[in-house]
Design a protein around this motif. Structure first.
Motif, mmCIF file in Angstrom:
data_model
loop_
_atom_site.group_PDB
_atom_site.id
_atom_site.type_symbol
_atom_site.label_atom_id
_atom_site.label_comp_id
_atom_site.label_asym_id
_atom_site.label_seq_id
_atom_site.Cartn_x
_atom_site.Cartn_y
_atom_site.Cartn_z
ATOM 1 N N ALA A 417 30.611 -20.574 13.267
ATOM 2 C CA ALA A 417 30.787 -21.162 11.753
ATOM 3 C C ALA A 417 32.552 -21.323 10.707
ATOM 4 O O ALA A 417 32.479 -19.538 10.887
ATOM 5 C CB ALA A 417 29.691 -20.635 10.931
ATOM 6 N N GLU A 418 33.213 -21.935 11.376
ATOM 7 C CA GLU A 418 34.381 -22.517 10.664
ATOM 8 C C GLU A 418 33.988 -22.178 8.905
ATOM 9 O O GLU A 418 35.509 -22.621 8.612
ATOM 10 C CB GLU A 418 35.063 -22.948 10.896
ATOM 11 C CG GLU A 418 35.188 -22.525 13.037
ATOM 12 C CD GLU A 418 36.205 -23.423 13.322
ATOM 13 O OE1 GLU A 418 37.042 -23.045 14.295
ATOM 14 O OE2 GLU A 418 36.827 -24.935 12.954
ATOM 15 N N MET A 419 32.785 -22.354 8.109
ATOM 16 C CA MET A 419 33.136 -23.004 6.817
ATOM 17 C C MET A 419 33.263 -21.149 6.155
ATOM 18 O O MET A 419 33.422 -20.501 6.423
ATOM 19 C CB MET A 419 31.778 -22.765 5.713
ATOM 20 C CG MET A 419 30.528 -22.123 6.750
ATOM 21 S SD MET A 419 28.596 -21.957 6.077
ATOM 22 C CE MET A 419 28.428 -23.626 8.121
ATOM 23 N N LYS A 420 33.708 -21.570 4.971
ATOM 24 C CA LYS A 420 33.832 -20.462 4.046
ATOM 25 C C LYS A 420 32.874 -19.404 4.073
ATOM 26 O O LYS A 420 32.448 -19.690 3.468
ATOM 27 C CB LYS A 420 34.652 -20.636 2.800
ATOM 28 C CG LYS A 420 36.471 -21.156 2.605
ATOM 29 C CD LYS A 420 37.004 -20.622 3.101
ATOM 30 C CE LYS A 420 38.179 -21.241 3.322
ATOM 31 N NZ LYS A 420 39.942 -19.682 2.909
ATOM 32 N N LEU A 421 32.718 -18.203 4.397
ATOM 33 C CA LEU A 421 31.937 -17.583 4.904
ATOM 34 C C LEU A 421 32.622 -16.308 4.239
ATOM 35 O O LEU A 421 33.672 -14.998 4.334
ATOM 36 C CB LEU A 421 30.990 -17.675 5.679
ATOM 37 C CG LEU A 421 30.255 -18.800 6.204
ATOM 38 C CD1 LEU A 421 30.285 -19.027 7.656
ATOM 39 C CD2 LEU A 421 28.799 -18.414 4.998
ATOM 40 N N PRO A 422 31.917 -15.365 3.622
ATOM 41 C CA PRO A 422 31.667 -13.873 3.305
ATOM 42 C C PRO A 422 31.270 -13.262 4.156
ATOM 43 O O PRO A 422 30.590 -11.707 4.660
ATOM 44 C CB PRO A 422 31.236 -12.780 2.039
ATOM 45 C CG PRO A 422 29.574 -14.264 1.968
ATOM 46 C CD PRO A 422 30.613 -15.699 2.444
ATOM 47 N N GLY A 423 31.692 -13.349 5.616
ATOM 48 C CA GLY A 423 30.778 -12.711 7.190
ATOM 49 C C GLY A 423 31.727 -14.031 8.100
ATOM 50 O O GLY A 423 32.191 -14.951 7.402
#
Length: 473
Positions: A417-423
């Motif tokens: 995943a290249e989405m904005k995530l806290p991890g």
């Protein structure tokens, strides 16, 4: 050479197998349950799997007689009962059986033991006793003694990760000030393989460690800095070993039995007495920070995702199939639950067509909302539709996913995943025997990462199960 690999399903054994085969050796893997052991089909001509239990001496007769070298990578720290008795019995049975073979060398990976035997933990006393038991006049023993091994998946490293990721403030036992000498998993594998039939290492023991001598507190703070996390650690003198064990058990993912053993060991310094093995083998182990970087980079660039399964949701859809029918016109699986035939080729084509204009087969509106949220947070959103639904290559972008691995013959697709995530997050599809397995994996960053995971968990349970059911329908 023909090499006997014990502990083949363990942390070190799994990493040793492809390296040994890659060097041209034939490997005999010792496992307790063949059904729980898998390895790449591409190396099957070099691998033999035997089922045995080292606590049961009669089961060891399956060990081949024509062995050149054996690796002893067995311990029982997390088992119930007296693990030291079990470890001693396993070592005795192993030695008795190996002396009946043509083995020339046994390589034992153990723990660094200090000079004061009276102050040793139960764990390290057991390791020392096993080393003494394995010594023989029939073969050469090489003992390699390590402290903390830095790499995704090792028990000690995972505990450090859990503590740092979960707790911004820590009130810790005084054992966090104990010194140790960590070593990277890559260096451990190099040392283990370079020790093969190296006469300079025969009938001797060597401490192995990286160049840094650190306290557990130092390691946690450096880990936090590497993950760009602010952490505050305060030590108190009144935490008993039992309280410390409970603390580890409730905060980290370790078992209580393993926590007890680790706390017992963490009170004792494990610093290498010398580095003479580095000179003998011509190696220079990497420092703690570099080993940390390697661990993170390796995880993010390839398929060692399972080592970091911090939070896990599985849309595991078993076809409940007991046989594969090979029909010339259409190979198909029997779905006994739905009383219909499912075409394997069509199932794979649906997996390979995922994303873009095809969508995700279930709850597409939820995927679109997630894309809009990502865009609002400065992410890529559902930025790219797929131009070719019949082809996926490593490195391709599919919406907010990046393809890390794609092998249609194996039936395995791994997306990052290249989405904005806290991890970090991955989505994987693969065919295992008669099952199609879908796995969503998330490695959280800090406390917010874990909060995020549990907030979206109900949606994941709905989306991933719905998606896989629709693919298999």
């Amino acid at each position: 050479m023909r090499i006997l690999l014990t502990g083949a399903t363990g942390y070190i054994g799994k990493r040793m197998l492809p390296v040994l085969v890659g060097q041209g050796h034939e490997v005999v893997c010792c496992v307790r349950d063949k059904l729980r052991f898998s390895f790449p089909e591409s190396i099957s001509d070099k691998v033999t799997v035997i089922e045995l239990d080292f606590l049961d001496e009669s089961s060891l007769s399956v060990i081949p007689k024509d062995i050149d070298v054996a690796y002893y990578l067995i311990h029982s720290m997390s088992s119930s009962g007296d693990f030291s008795e079990k470890e001693l019995l396993s070592a005795t049975n192993f030695k008795n059986q190996l002396e009946k073979t043509s083995v020339n060398q046994v390589i034992y990976l153990t723990g660094i033991v200090n000079d004061e035997s009276s102050s040793l933990s139960k764990h390290l006393k057991s390791r020392k006793a096993v080393e003494e038991t394995l010594a023989s006049t029939k073969y050469h023993l090489t003992a390699l003694r390590a402290g903390i091994i830095i790499g995704s998946g090792s028990a000690s490293f995972e505990i450090i990760r859990d503590l740092v990721e979960k707790l911004p403030f820590m009130i810790t036992p005084k054992w966090v000030l104990t010194k140790c000498q960590p070593i990277g998993i890559a260096d451990v594998i190099i040392i283990l393989t370079k020790s093969l039939e190296n006469e300079a290492l025969y009938d001797d023991g060597f401490d192995i460690g990286g160049p840094d001598v650190l306290t557990y507190k130092d390691m946690m703070l450096e880990f936090a800095a590497e993950r760009k996390l602010k952490r505050w650690i305060y030590t108190v003198p009144f935490m008993t070993p039992k309280l410390s064990s409970y603390w580890l058990y409730f905060v980290t993912s370790t078992s209580y039995l393993l926590a007890i053993s680790l706390v017992d060991s963490m009170k004792v310094e494990v610093v290498a007495k010398d580095d003479r093995i580095n000179k003998i083998l011509g190696i220079k182990p990497e420092n703690y920070r570099v080993s940390l970087n390697k661990a993170f980079n390796k995880i993010e660039q390839n398929a060692i995702v399972s080592s970091w399964k911090d939070s896990f949701v599985s849309g595991r859809f078993d076809f409940n199939i007991t046989e594969f029918i090979d029909v010339p016109s259409y190979g198909c699986y029997i779905d006994k639950r739905n009383k219909k035939y499912t075409n394997k080729k069509n199932t794979l084509s649906k997996i390979w067509a995922i994303g873009g204009k095809t969508g995700y087969y279930y709850g597409d509106w939820l995927w679109k909302i997630r894309g809009y949220i990502d865009k609002l947070n400065g992410g890529v959103g559902l930025r790219r539709g797929r131009t070719n639904v019949n082809s996926i290559n490593v490195g391709d972008a599919i919406d907010f996913w990046r393809v890390l691995y794609a092998n249609e013959k194996e039936g395995r697709l791994l997306l990052y995943a290249e989405m904005k995530l806290p991890g970090d997050a991955w989505l994987e599809f693969k065919i295992e025997g008669n099952k199609v397995v879908q796995t969503a994996t998330f490695r959280p960053r800090g406390l917010w990462g874990r909060t995020y995971w549990y907030l979206v968990l109900p949606f994941h349970g709905l989306i991933f199960n719905g998606m896989l059911s629709a693919i298999a329908k």
